[in-house]
Design a protein around this motif. Structure first.
Motif, mmCIF file in Angstrom:
data_model
loop_
_atom_site.group_PDB
_atom_site.id
_atom_site.type_symbol
_atom_site.label_atom_id
_atom_site.label_comp_id
_atom_site.label_asym_id
_atom_site.label_seq_id
_atom_site.Cartn_x
_atom_site.Cartn_y
_atom_site.Cartn_z
ATOM 1 N N MET A 1 9.130 5.325 5.850
ATOM 2 C CA MET A 1 9.287 6.028 4.078
ATOM 3 C C MET A 1 7.803 6.956 4.880
ATOM 4 O O MET A 1 6.968 6.988 6.107
ATOM 5 C CB MET A 1 8.424 4.542 3.854
ATOM 6 C CG MET A 1 8.804 3.050 3.620
ATOM 7 S SD MET A 1 8.093 1.539 2.468
ATOM 8 C CE MET A 1 8.251 2.416 0.843
ATOM 9 N N THR A 2 6.898 7.500 3.296
ATOM 10 C CA THR A 2 5.887 8.287 3.318
ATOM 11 C C THR A 2 4.761 7.651 2.961
ATOM 12 O O THR A 2 4.815 6.554 3.203
ATOM 13 C CB THR A 2 6.393 9.506 2.195
ATOM 14 O OG1 THR A 2 5.985 8.911 1.211
ATOM 15 C CG2 THR A 2 7.411 10.138 2.308
ATOM 16 N N GLU A 3 3.333 8.623 3.654
ATOM 17 C CA GLU A 3 2.281 7.626 3.313
ATOM 18 C C GLU A 3 2.205 7.761 1.970
ATOM 19 O O GLU A 3 1.630 6.532 1.792
ATOM 20 C CB GLU A 3 1.524 8.680 4.136
ATOM 21 C CG GLU A 3 0.384 8.144 4.259
ATOM 22 C CD GLU A 3 -0.450 6.962 4.651
ATOM 23 O OE1 GLU A 3 -1.256 6.044 4.298
ATOM 24 O OE2 GLU A 3 -0.130 6.925 5.769
ATOM 25 N N SER A 4 2.573 8.229 1.647
ATOM 26 C CA SER A 4 2.609 8.248 -0.279
ATOM 27 C C SER A 4 3.446 6.222 -0.820
ATOM 28 O O SER A 4 2.826 6.036 -2.072
ATOM 29 C CB SER A 4 2.815 8.840 -0.677
ATOM 30 O OG SER A 4 4.563 9.425 -1.138
ATOM 31 N N GLN A 5 4.635 7.135 -0.436
ATOM 32 C CA GLN A 5 4.855 5.250 -0.224
ATOM 33 C C GLN A 5 4.490 4.426 0.454
ATOM 34 O O GLN A 5 4.745 3.301 -0.331
ATOM 35 C CB GLN A 5 6.876 5.398 0.056
ATOM 36 C CG GLN A 5 7.542 7.103 -0.851
ATOM 37 C CD GLN A 5 9.287 6.680 0.141
ATOM 38 O OE1 GLN A 5 8.885 7.111 1.107
ATOM 39 N NE2 GLN A 5 9.887 7.132 -0.275
ATOM 40 N N ILE A 6 4.212 4.042 1.334
ATOM 41 C CA ILE A 6 3.527 3.434 1.975
ATOM 42 C C ILE A 6 2.223 3.211 0.904
ATOM 43 O O ILE A 6 2.101 1.482 0.894
ATOM 44 C CB ILE A 6 3.239 2.827 3.086
ATOM 45 C CG1 ILE A 6 4.230 3.147 4.594
ATOM 46 C CG2 ILE A 6 2.015 2.155 3.546
ATOM 47 C CD1 ILE A 6 4.171 3.698 5.702
#
Length: 80
Positions: A1-6
């Motif tokens: 997961m990307t930071e923005s998804q987290i």
């Protein structure tokens, strides 16, 4: 997961936590709960109304369930 998804998952779980707190309060219910999201990497995001000690107890219970050591609930209902 990307930071923005987290960050988005954290935002969603926080919104669910806030809604749950409000609805439980409106219903006059006082229960302990934990909301857990697990990212594909295995990272966990937790929102809860309990402290570390009870979260530890919940973690032990989940480990027991995952290991299959608990077969039935106390009132003899199946877990699934």
């Amino acid at each position: 997961m990307t930071e923005s998804q987290i960050l988005k998952l954290q935002e969603i779980l926080s919104a669910v936590d806030n809604d749950l707190r409000e609805r439980l309060k409106s219903a006059g219910l006082q229960i302990e709960y934990a909301i857990v999201g697990i990212a594909p990497s295995g990272a966990g995001i937790v929102r809860s109304n309990v402290g570390p000690e009870l979260l530890g107890d919940m973690a032990e219970l989940l480990a027991d369930v995952a290991d299959g050591t608990i077969i039935r609930r106390p009132n003899d209902e199946s877990l699934n």
